[in-house]
Design a protein around this motif. Structure first.
Motif, short mmCIF file in Angstrom:
data_model
loop_
_atom_site.label_atom_id
_atom_site.label_comp_id
_atom_site.label_asym_id
_atom_site.label_seq_id
_atom_site.Cartn_x
_atom_site.Cartn_y
_atom_site.Cartn_z
N SER A 196 5.59 -7.30 8.73
CA SER A 196 6.26 -6.25 7.96
C SER A 196 7.17 -5.41 8.84
O SER A 196 6.95 -5.27 10.04
N ASN A 197 8.17 -4.81 8.20
CA ASN A 197 9.08 -3.89 8.89
C ASN A 197 8.44 -2.51 8.95
O ASN A 197 7.52 -2.19 8.18
N PHE A 198 8.93 -1.66 9.84
CA PHE A 198 8.32 -0.34 10.01
C PHE A 198 8.52 0.56 8.79
O PHE A 198 7.88 1.60 8.68
N SER A 199 9.39 0.16 7.86
CA SER A 199 9.59 0.94 6.63
C SER A 199 8.64 0.52 5.51
O SER A 199 8.58 1.16 4.46
N HIS A 200 7.88 -0.55 5.72
CA HIS A 200 6.97 -1.05 4.69
C HIS A 200 5.69 -0.22 4.65
O HIS A 200 5.18 0.18 5.70
N PRO A 201 5.13 0.04 3.45
CA PRO A 201 3.92 0.87 3.37
C PRO A 201 2.70 0.27 4.07
O PRO A 201 1.79 1.01 4.47
N ASP A 202 2.67 -1.05 4.22
CA ASP A 202 1.54 -1.69 4.90
C ASP A 202 1.83 -2.04 6.36
O ASP A 202 1.08 -2.79 6.98
N PHE A 203 2.92 -1.51 6.90
CA PHE A 203 3.24 -1.71 8.31
C PHE A 203 2.05 -1.25 9.16
O PHE A 203 1.45 -0.22 8.89
N PRO A 204 1.65 -1.99 10.18
CA PRO A 204 2.28 -3.16 10.80
C PRO A 204 1.65 -4.51 10.39
O PRO A 204 1.71 -5.47 11.14
#
Length: 274
Positions: free
Chosen positions: A260-268
């Motif tokens: 996932s990208n750092f903007s995704h709610p489930d990051f990392p």
């Protein structure tokens, strides 16, 4: 593999590593492990050495360097006759279990900076003081900064990195370059973010009841650990062009686990596909 233009994979009954610097062989438990720097390799090496019977205690974060040098060096695949021993074992028909651990490239970048280049005191010291001074000096000149700093800022580190992708230390080199592919095939490739749970699978493979030491962060949820929290904050403040160039450098590492990208709610965490 297709993304990297690797056209062939060795048959599963062969195990050859042409880049053995961070790959280890534990003969008693018949296990090969690739421990990529800044991807939880210290905890895993300690766990495997305890399973092997050469370490009878759990070492804390302050002894990371001891794990890397004093204890684990003899198990490096490129040391002694380890590589030849693997080939002989395979030839005898022995079943050797192999695995590697990888990490979300964004948190690995931030962890590498905090641990090796910043002025922050972290459990994984010693830092790369010479490299830190070199980057700080070069970037301060570029930024017309008159003060003489011994540590680059996070922004300076990222801009230096995208301009010097071929001069990276192993702690910042793309992870796929440190795996033994395409010459070897791993049984497991584990995301660091799920090491705690998947430790049970490894236990079954090597027939041990030992537990993997926990993360240096006291928070168990990877999404709430300091490396993830700081990655979201620091990376969201960077220039989009720098972020895009970084993504291109590590694009194959993201593909390893569809990270996932750092903007995704489930990051990392890796992206889940139902």
């Amino acid at each position: 593999m297709a993304m990297l233009n690797y056209k062939a994979v060795s048959p599963p009954n062969k195990w050859i590593c042409r880049k053995p610097r961070h790959t280890y062989y534990f003969p008693k438990i018949k296990t090969i492990f690739t421990g990529i720097p800044k991807s939880g390799s210290s905890n895993w090496k300690e766990f495997l050495m305890r399973a092997e019977g050469t370490l009878n205690m759990s070492l804390g974060p302050s002894q990371v360097n001891t794990i890397h040098k004093l204890y684990s060096d003899e198990f490096r695949l490129g040391a002694h006759s380890n590589a030849a021993d693997v080939r002989k074992a395979v030839k005898r028909g022995e079943n050797i279990f192999s695995f590697a651990v990888v990490r979300n490239p964004w948190t690995r970048l931030v962890s590498g900076y905090r641990d090796k280049l910043s002025g922050e005191v972290t459990p994984g010291r010693p830092a790369f003081r010479g490299l830190a001074r070199k980057i700080a000096h070069e970037m301060n000149l570029r930024d017309n900064m008159t003060n003489i700093g011994t540590h680059p800022t996070f922004n300076q580190y990222l801009r230096w990195l995208v301009d010097n992708p071929n001069k990276l230390n192993d702690h910042f080199t793309p992870q796929h370059l440190q795996l033994c592919i395409p010459s070897a095939r791993y049984d497991y490739v584990i995301p660091l973010e799920y090491s705690g749970g998947l430790n049970k699978d490894i236990n079954q493979k090597i027939n041990t009841t030992l537990q993997l030491s926990g993360a240096y962060d006291s928070v168990s949820d990877p999404r709430l650990q300091s490396s993830a929290v700081l990655s979201r904050e620091w990376l969201s403040q960077q220039d989009h062009q720098v972020i895009d160039r970084l993504y291109q450098i590590y694009i194959a590492d993201f593909a390893l686990m569809d990270y996932s990208n750092f903007s995704h709610p489930d990051f990392p965490l890796p992206m889940h596909r139902k």
